[in-house]
Design an enzyme around this catalytic site. Structure first.
Site, PDB file in Angstrom:
ATOM      1  N   LYS A  14       0.835  -1.209   0.000  1.00 41.28           N
ATOM      2  CA  LYS A  14       0.000   0.000   0.000  1.00 41.28           C
ATOM      3  C   LYS A  14       0.866   1.254   0.000  1.00 41.28           C
ATOM      4  O   LYS A  14       0.631   2.176  -0.789  1.00 41.28           O
ATOM      5  CB  LYS A  14      -0.943   0.023   1.215  1.00 41.28           C
ATOM      6  CG  LYS A  14      -1.924  -1.146   1.249  1.00 41.28           C
ATOM      7  CD  LYS A  14      -2.926  -1.025   2.385  1.00 41.28           C
ATOM      8  CE  LYS A  14      -2.346  -1.133   3.772  1.00 41.28           C
ATOM      9  NZ  LYS A  14      -1.815  -2.467   4.113  1.00 41.28           N
ATOM     10  N   ARG A  89      -9.781   0.488   8.991  1.00 41.60           N
ATOM     11  CA  ARG A  89      -9.380  -0.895   9.245  1.00 41.60           C
ATOM     12  C   ARG A  89     -10.446  -1.676  10.011  1.00 41.60           C
ATOM     13  O   ARG A  89     -10.225  -2.859  10.301  1.00 41.60           O
ATOM     14  CB  ARG A  89      -8.088  -0.892  10.059  1.00 41.60           C
ATOM     15  CG  ARG A  89      -6.827  -1.085   9.195  1.00 41.60           C
ATOM     16  CD  ARG A  89      -5.725  -1.196  10.153  1.00 41.60           C
ATOM     17  NE  ARG A  89      -4.490  -1.785   9.877  1.00 41.60           N
ATOM     18  CZ  ARG A  89      -3.393  -1.149   9.459  1.00 41.60           C
ATOM     19  NH1 ARG A  89      -3.449   0.095   9.068  1.00 41.60           N
ATOM     20  NH2 ARG A  89      -2.257  -1.774   9.398  1.00 41.60           N
ATOM     21  N   ARG A 123      11.335  -6.201   4.653  1.00 36.26           N
ATOM     22  CA  ARG A 123      11.081  -4.785   4.362  1.00 36.26           C
ATOM     23  C   ARG A 123      12.056  -3.879   5.113  1.00 36.26           C
ATOM     24  O   ARG A 123      12.350  -4.095   6.279  1.00 36.26           O
ATOM     25  CB  ARG A 123       9.638  -4.461   4.773  1.00 36.26           C
ATOM     26  CG  ARG A 123       9.253  -3.028   4.617  1.00 36.26           C
ATOM     27  CD  ARG A 123       7.782  -2.890   4.472  1.00 36.26           C
ATOM     28  NE  ARG A 123       7.044  -3.120   5.711  1.00 36.26           N
ATOM     29  CZ  ARG A 123       5.724  -2.990   5.804  1.00 36.26           C
ATOM     30  NH1 ARG A 123       5.008  -2.663   4.748  1.00 36.26           N
ATOM     31  NH2 ARG A 123       5.112  -3.216   6.945  1.00 36.26           N
ATOM     32  N   ARG A 162      -0.617  -9.316  13.280  1.00 38.64           N
ATOM     33  CA  ARG A 162      -1.159  -8.300  12.374  1.00 38.64           C
ATOM     34  C   ARG A 162      -2.061  -8.948  11.313  1.00 38.64           C
ATOM     35  O   ARG A 162      -3.088  -8.403  10.937  1.00 38.64           O
ATOM     36  CB  ARG A 162      -0.009  -7.514  11.726  1.00 38.64           C
ATOM     37  CG  ARG A 162       0.656  -6.572  12.733  1.00 38.64           C
ATOM     38  CD  ARG A 162       2.014  -6.104  12.293  1.00 38.64           C
ATOM     39  NE  ARG A 162       1.978  -5.222  11.152  1.00 38.64           N
ATOM     40  CZ  ARG A 162       3.043  -4.938  10.406  1.00 38.64           C
ATOM     41  NH1 ARG A 162       4.227  -5.470  10.698  1.00 38.64           N
ATOM     42  NH2 ARG A 162       2.941  -4.121   9.393  1.00 38.64           N
TER      43      ARG A 162
END
Ligand code: AMP
Length: 204
Positions: A14, A89, A123, A162
């Site tokens: 995203k 969310r 990441r 998550r």
């Protein structure tokens, strides 16, 4: 005023795709994750309240998130709409959002669970530019390798919670927006440029 929502699991890309959409539409990016991390590093009360949730990979309570969003949308650059990244969310967040701004499109970047852990654990971020890299899929130039940082919640253990929060609390939003006829699904499991091109096709 009309806004776009970038939707998808953690690590779907995203943030990476937000840059291309911002360039194309001129809408400013509003990332609740970035705003929370900024609040945390400034040591604000809100940042401190959010800290334990973020570190555990749990969602921060809706009231806190909605306060952040309401304040952000009062800023001048948000007048013509924004690009939401990582918000809403939960269903209550989406319902509250519908009362404060019009959402014209929800772009869902779809990536299977089995790819998420590798994407997140590899990441890295350049703290000077905010640019996001990946050790395998998007290596940073060698001259900046030493300054790259890894998010504290980008560990294998936290990713599992998550993902769990995503499936139980966030994924149902796809149905919510599908019913409104504004959900657009994109295969996020392609090369970064192909994902960008698929998104840009939706924007023309
Ligand atoms: P992100 O950078 O979008 O992956 O967000 C990092 C963390 O911030 C999440 O794991 C949550 O703890 C928190 N967070 C970000 N956005 C939201 C939101 N809209 N609602 C609840 N928690 C959020």
């Amino acid at each position: 005023m009309s806004s776009i929502v970038l939707f998808g699991p953690p690590g779907a890309g995203k943030g990476t795709q937000a840059t291309a959409i911002m360039e194309k539409t001129g809408l400013p990016q509003v990332s609740t994750g970035d705003m929370l991390r900024a609040a945390l590093s400034k040591g604000t009360e809100l940042g401190l309240e959010a800290k334990e949730y973020m570190e555990a990979g749990k969602l921060v309570p809706d009231e806190l998130i909605l306060l952040l969003i309401e304040e952000r949308l009062k800023e001048k650059d948000a007048e013509k709409g924004v690009l939401f990244d990582g918000f809403p969310r939960t269903i209550p967040q989406a319902e509250s959002l519908a009362k404060i701004t019009q959402v014209s499109m929800v772009i869902s970047i779809e990536v299977p669970d089995e790819n998420i852990v590798e994407r997140i654990v590899g990441r890295r971020m350049d703290p000077e530019t905010g640019e996001i890299y990946h050790v395998k899929f998007k290596p940073a130039p060698s001259e900046i390798q030493d300054r790259l940082i890894q998010r504290k919640d980008d560990t294998e253990e936290t990713v599992r919670s998550r993902l769990n929060a995503y499936h139980t609390q966030t994924a149902p939003l796809a149905g919510f927006y599908e019913e409104l006829g504004i959900l657009r699904r994109i295969d996020g499991n392609q090369d970064i440029v192909d994902v960008t091109n698929s998104i840009i096709d939706l924007l023309v």
